[in-house]
Design an enzyme around this catalytic site. Structure first.
Site, short mmCIF file in Angstrom:
data_model
loop_
_atom_site.label_atom_id
_atom_site.label_comp_id
_atom_site.label_asym_id
_atom_site.label_seq_id
_atom_site.Cartn_x
_atom_site.Cartn_y
_atom_site.Cartn_z
N GLY A 132 0.21 31.11 3.52
CA GLY A 132 -0.14 30.56 4.83
C GLY A 132 -0.30 29.05 4.75
N GLU A 171 -4.68 23.92 0.22
CA GLU A 171 -5.69 22.89 0.43
C GLU A 171 -5.59 21.66 -0.47
OE1 GLU A 171 -6.18 25.94 -1.02
OE2 GLU A 171 -7.70 25.86 -2.60
N ASN A 172 -4.39 21.27 -0.93
CA ASN A 172 -4.26 20.10 -1.81
C ASN A 172 -5.11 18.94 -1.31
OD1 ASN A 172 -1.89 21.52 -2.97
ND2 ASN A 172 -1.02 21.02 -0.97
N GLU A 217 -8.55 25.71 5.24
CA GLU A 217 -8.06 24.74 4.25
C GLU A 217 -8.93 23.48 4.26
OE1 GLU A 217 -6.21 26.15 2.30
OE2 GLU A 217 -5.39 27.75 3.57
#
Ligand code: BES
Ligand code: ZN
Length: 890
Positions: free
Chosen positions: A268, A271-272, A305
Site C-alpha cells: 500500500g 514510510e521512508n 505512514e
C-alpha cells in the site's frame, strides 16, 4: 531464485549486536534504466557494544554486479575479499575505516519491485524489509543506524526531479545533459528507510506550521495530469500531522515532507524518512474516479505512514522479529485517528470484523505465529494480519488495562527513553509498565503465543438471592510449534441488559474488577486464570449478558446464546459492536440451518423471527445508517470456515443465495423505500466523502444490492437509473455491484459502458476487473482468463493482479471453490507464473489456499493436488516457505 533447502531459518534468540557500526554513508547514484552505477562509501567502526571480536566486515548484497571495492583508498583485488551470491566479506579491516563499493544495476529489468526499479518510467525504491541489499552492499539490518548523504546524477530532461530522504543540500548542472542533486538526512536511520525517486514529475505544494511554529513544506509528487487528484491526500496529511501533535505531542522533525505516488508498488505505502512512497491507488482521488471507500483508505494510510515517523523511524525495530513494535503500534494509532475523524462505532465494527475474518483464520491455520514471531525463513511473509491487526489489538488491550492517562504517560516515556534507538517489544512494555505502575508480566504472553484464545462463558442466575454468577474460562488451542499454552490476561467488557433493553447497574459481590469501572452499567472483567467466577448482586430476572463489549479482546467468545437473546442484543444493546455482533450471529444461525437443509435435501426456509428482526433494523431510522448497513450485511462465507470445518462449501453457497433472495422477495418494498430515503438525504448535496454522506450511500447501497438479488425488474431499474445519473464513482460502483449477478441484459449494457468509458484509466478499470472476477455464474473462470489478455491487464503490475486474480481467489467464494477444482488450478497457474517475476504477487494469491485443510473433501483433494504440484518446482523463498507450511503434517 533459491531453492527452499538453501534458505536458512532465522531465530529470534540468535540476535547479536553487529560487530561493526556504519554511522555515516555517502552514496552516489548515476541513474540509467539499464546501467545504473551506485557508489557507496561506508564509514565503519568497530561496535564497542559487541565483545566478540570479529575482524571481518560482512555486508549483505544481491541482484547487482560488483564493480570495485576500495578499502581506505586502496583498490582491493578479488583475492582480498570474499564474494557469495548473498554476501561480501572483507577480512582484516581494523578498528575503523572507509569502504567504497561500486555496483551496477538494471532497474528496468527489476520485476520484483524491490530495491531500485522503474515504475511508469520513474526511478523509485522499496527497501523494507531487505531491499536495500539489492541497491548496494551493506549491513542490511534495522539496528544499523546511519546518517545518509545521497547524490543523484541523471539526465536533465528525463529526470528533472531527483529526490531522496532529508534536506536538499545542493543541486546543479554537471554538463549539457546531466545534473545532480545532493540530499542529506540529519537523522540516523536504518537502511530500510532509504528512498530515492527520480523522473519527470510534477508536484503539489502545501505548507504546515507545527505546534512550535516551524514551517514544513509538504510536497506530493506525481505526473502532471495527476496533480489535481492529490489534493485530498494533502488534506489528510495535514489532519494527520495536527492529530499527532494534539493526541501524542509528536511534532514533525524535518523541514520537508514528501510523498511520491508510484503506479507499480507491491504494498500500500512505505514510510521512508521524509519521503514516503505510496501506491498511486492510495493517493489519487477525485469524486469521478474514487469511491467513498477509496477516500477512507487514503486518509487512513496517509495517517499510518505519517505516524511511523515517530513509531518506526525515530524509534525503530532492533530486528525484524520486533516488526509489530512499529506496525501494531502504528495501526493502533491510525485506527484511533480514523475513529476520531469518522464515527467511532462504525470504525470499530469494521476493525473487529476485519480481525475476525482475516486474522482469526491465520491464527487457526498452518502459518499461525505470535505477534512477535520466534523464527522465519522469509521476513516478507511476516507482514501479516497477526503482526499488524492482532498487534494493534494487543496495544489496545494495554490501553484498556492502563486507561488513557497512564497509557499516554507510557507513550511519553517510550518516546523519551528510546528516541534514536532500535528497540524491542519488551522495551515498549517496560516503558508502559514503568510509567503506569501496572504489572504487565503476564500480559506479555500476548506477544509470545500464537492462536486465538477461546473464552468460555457460563451464566447462572439464582432467583432466590438475585445473584448472577458468571464463570469465565480460557483456552488457547495449540498451534504449529506451540502445543502448550499459558493463561493470558483477557479484558472482557461486560454488561447486563434487562427485558426492556436497559443496562442493569452492576453491583459487585466482592471487589472483583477494576475499581474505576465498578458500580457502573458496564465494566471490564479481567480474566487472568484458567477459570474465574464473577458474582453480581441485586440482579433482576431475565437479563441477557453483553460480553466482550467493543471487541475488548481478540478472542473467540463461546457462549450458547439462545436465539431470542441474540435478537434482544441485536436490537437493544447499547454497545454498537455487540449489536452488530449479535446480528452477525443471527445471520450465521440462519446460514447454518439452511446449509443443513441443503445437505439433507430438505426444503429451505428462513425463520420468520429473523426476517422480522432484519426488517426492524432496516426500518430503524433512529440508528446511524452506517451502523445499520454493517449490521444488515450477511457474513462472508470465508469467515465461517474455521467454525464449521470440514466446511461444506456448496451447501453454504446455496444457503447464502437463498437467504439473500428471500430477503429480496419478502422485503422488496422496505428495501426500495430505504434506498429511496437514503438517496433523498443526499440528493441535493454535491458529492463529498464526508462521514454523513458515506453512511447514507452505504445503507442505500446495501438495500439496493439486496433487493436486486431476485432479479426483480423494478429493483434493477433503480440500479440502472443510479448508474446513468451517477456523477461520482461511488454511485456507479454501487449500481454495478447491485446488478453484478443479474441475468438481465441491463448488466451487460452497464458493464460495457463502464469499461469503454474508463479504458484509459487503469485505477478505475481495476474496479471493473474486480467486479468481473467476483461474479457468480458458470462462465466466470473463462471470463477471468479472457480478461488476463485485456489490453489494460498486465501481470507486471501488482494492482492489476490483485484486482483481477486476487479478487477471484479471495472474494469469489463460489467460483474459487468450484467442485471440479478448476478455480484452484486457475490460481495455481498464476502463482507459478508470477513466482518467477514477482514473488510478492505470487504469495498474495497463494494465501487464498491458507485454510485448505478445513474445506470439504472434494475441495481439499483438489487444493492438495494444486499445492503439491506447485511445490514440485523450484520456488522463491516466499512461496517456498508458505507452501512448506501449508503442506506440513499432511
Ligand atoms: N512499512 C509498511 C510497508 C511495507 C510492508 C514495506 C511490507 C515492506 C513490506 C507500511 O507502513 C505499511 O504497513 N503499509 C500497509 C498499509 C498500512 C495502512 C497498514 C500496506 O502497505 O499494506
Ligand atoms: Zn506500517
Amino acid at each position: 531464485m533459491i531453492s527452499h533447502s538453501e534458505t536458512l531459518t532465522q531465530y529470534r534468540r540468535d540476535y547479536r549486536p553487529p560487530a561493526f557500526l556504519v554511522p555515516r554513508v555517502e552514496m552516489i547514484f548515476d541513474l540509467d534504466a539499464r546501467a545504473t552505477e551506485v557508489t557507496s562509501a561506508l564509514y565503519f567502526e568497530r561496535n564497542p557494544r559487541q565483545e566478540i571480536c570479529c575482524r571481518k566486515l560482512i555486508l549483505n548484497g544481491e541482484a547487482q554486479t560488483l564493480l570495485e571495492v576500495t578499502l581506505n583508498g586502496t583498490l582491493l583485488s578479488p583475492a582480498q575479499y570474499h564474494l557469495t551470491d548473498k554476501e561480501l566479506h572483507i577480512p582484516n579491516v581494523g578498528e575503523r575505516g572507509v569502504l567504497v563499493v561500486k555496483t551496477r544495476h538494471a532497474p528496468a529489468d527489476n520485476t520484483e519491485l524491490e530495491g531500485l526499479y522503474l515504475s511508469s518510467g520513474i526511478f523509485c525504491t522499496q527497501c523494507e524489509a531487505e531491499g536495500f541489499r539489492r541497491i548496494t552492499y551493506f549491513p542490511d539490518r534495522p539496528d544499523m543506524l546511519s546518517r545518509f548523504t545521497v547524490t543523484i546524477r541523471g539526465d536533465r530532461k528525463i529526470l528533472p526531479v531527483m529526490l531522496s530522504n532529508g534536506n536538499l543540500r545542493a543541486q546543479g548542472k554537471l554538463d549539457d545533459e546531466r545534473h545532480f542533486a545532493t540530499w542529506e538526512d540529519p537523522f540516523p536511520k536504518p537502511c530500510y528507510l532509504f528512498a530515492l525517486v527520480a523522473g519527470d514529475l510534477d508536484v503539489l505544494h502545501d505548507q504546515f506550521v507545527t505546534c512550535s511554529g516551524r514551517r514544513v513544506d509538504l510536497e506530493i509528487y506525481s505526473t502532471k495530469e495527476n496533480i489535481p487528484s492529490c489534493a485530498y491526500a494533502m488534506d489528510a496529511l495535514k489532519r494527520a500531522m495536527r492529530w499527532d501533535e494534539q493526541r501524542y505531542s509528536r511534532e514533525y522533525d524535518l523541514n520537508r515532507f514528501m510523498i511520491f505516488c508510484a503506479d507499480d508498488f507491491n504494498m500500500g505505502a512505505m514510510e521512508n524518512k521524509g519521503l514516503n512512497i505510496f501506491n498511486s491507488a492510495l493517493v489519487l482521488a477525485d469524486p469521478k474516479t474514487a469511491t467513498d471507500d477509496d477516500y477512507h483508505a487514503i486518509e487512513s494510510v496517509i495517517a499510518h505512514e505519517y505516524f511511523h515517523n515517530w513509531t518506526g523511524n525515530r524509534i525503530t525495530c532492533r530486528d525484524w522479529f520486533q516488526l509489530s513494535l512499529k506496525e501494531g503500534l502504528t495501526v493502533f494509532r491510525d485506527q484511533q485517528f480514523s475513529s476520531e475523524m469518522g464515527t467511532e462505532a462504525s470504525e470499530r465494527i469494521q476493525m473487529v470484523d476485519f480481525l475476525r475474518r482475516r486474522q482469526f483464520p491465520e491464527d487457526a491455520g498452518p502459518t499461525a505465529h505470535p505477534v512477535r514471531p520466534d523464527e522465519y525463513r522469509e521476513i516478507n511473509n511476516f507482514y501479516t494480519t497477526t503482526v499488524y491487526e492482532k498487534g494493534a489489538e494487543v496495544i489496545r488491550m494495554q490501553h484498556t488495562l492502563l486507561g488513557e492517562e497512564k497509557f499516554q504517560r507510557g507513550m511519553a516515556l517510550y518516546f523519551e527513553r528510546h528516541d534514536g534507538q532500535a528497540v524491542t517489544c519488551d522495551d515498549f512494555i517496560q516503558a508502559m509498565q514503568d510509567a503506569s505502575g501496572v504489572d504487565l508480566t503476564q500480559f506479555k504472553r500476548w506477544y509470545e503465543q500464537a492462536g486465538t484464545p477461546e473464552v468460555g462463558v457460563c451464566a447462572d442466575y439464582h432467583a432466590d438471592t438475585r445473584e448472577y454468577v458468571l464463570t469465565l474460562t480460557q483456552r488457547t488451542p495449540p498451534t504449529p510449534g506451540q502445543p502448550e499454552k499459558k493463561d493470558l490476561v483477557i479484558p472482557v467488557g461486560f454488561a447486563l441488559l434487562d427485558r426492556d433493553g436497559k443496562r442493569v447497574p452492576l453491583q459487585q459481590a466482592a471487589s472483583q474488577w477494576d475499581e474505576k469501572s465498578a458500580a457502573q452499567e458496564s465494566v471490564t472483567l479481567i480474566l487472568r486464570e484458567k477459570e474465574q467466577r464473577f458474582t453480581f448482586r441485586h440482579v433482576p430476572p431475565g437479563v441477557v449478558p453483553s460480553l466482550l463489549r467493543d471487541g475488548s479482546a481478540p478472542v473467540r467468545l463461546l457462549f450458547d446464546y439462545r436465539k431470542e437473546e441474540l435478537r434482544h442484543l441485536a436490537r437493544y444493546d447499547s454497545d454498537p459492536v455487540n449489536r452488530w455482533d449479535a446480528m452477525q450471529r443471527c445471520f450465521t444461525g440462519e446460514l447454518v440451518a439452511l446449509a443443513q437443509a441443503a445437505k439433507e435435501e430438505k426444503p429451505f426456509a428462513l425463520s420468520e423471527d429473523f426476517l422480522t428482526l432484519y426488517a426492524a433494523l432496516l426500518r430503524d431510522d433512529r440508528s446511524d445508517p452506517m451502523l445499520r448497513a454493517l449490521a444488515l450485511s450477511c457474513p462472508d462465507l470465508a469467515a465461517l470456515v474455521d467454525d464449521y470445518a470440514p466446511f461444506e462449501c456448496n451447501a453454504f453457497i446455496e444457503a447464502q443465495r437463498f437467504l439473500l433472495k428471500t430477503l429480496a422477495d419478502r422485503l422488496q418494498n422496505d428495501l426500495q423505500t430505504v434506498f429511496g430515503q437514503q438517496r433523498a438525504c443526499i440528493s441535493a448535496l454535491p458529492y463529498a466523502p464526508t462521514t454523513e454522506q458515506r453512511a447514507h450511500r452505504r445503507l442505500a447501497a446495501h438495500a439496493l444490492s439486496v433487493c436486486c438479488a431476485n432479479d426483480d425488474a423494478s429493483s434493477l431499474a433503480l440500479a440502472d437509473d443510479l448508474y446513468w445519473r451517477a456523477d461520482n464513482m461511488t454511485d456507479a460502483i454501487v449500481a454495478l455491484t447491485a446488478i453484478r449477478d443479474s441475468g438481465s441484459a441491463l448488466r451487460a449494457d452497464l458493464y460495457t459502458d463502464f469499461a469503454r468509458r474508463w479504458r484509459d484509466h487503469p485505477l478505475v478499470l481495476d474496479k471493473w476487473f474486480s467486479l468481473e472476477a467476483t461474479r457468480d455464474g458458470d462462465d466466470v473462470l473463462a471470463r477471468v482468463k479472457t480478461l488476463t489478455e485485456h489490453p489494460a491487464f498486465t501481470l507486471k503490475n501488482p494492482n492489476r493482479v490483485r484486482a483481477l486474480l486476487g479478487a477471484f481467489a479471495l472474494r469469489n467464494f463460489p467460483a474459487f471453490h468450484r467442485n471440479d477444482g478448476s478455480g484452484y488450478r486457475l490460481i495455481a497457474y498464476y502463482v507459478d507464473v508470477l513466482d518467477a517475476s514477482n514473488p510478492h504477487s505470487a504469495t498474495m494469491l497463494l494465501n487464498a489456499f491458507r485454510s485448505w485443510q478445513k474445506w470439504d473433501v472434494a475441495q481439499r483433494n483438489h487444493a492438495f493436488m494444486a499445492l503439491q504440484e506447485l511445490r514440485q518446482k523450484e520456488r522463491s523463498p516466499e512461496a517456498g516457505e508458505l507452501l512448506d507450511k501449508m503442506l506440513a503434517n499432511v
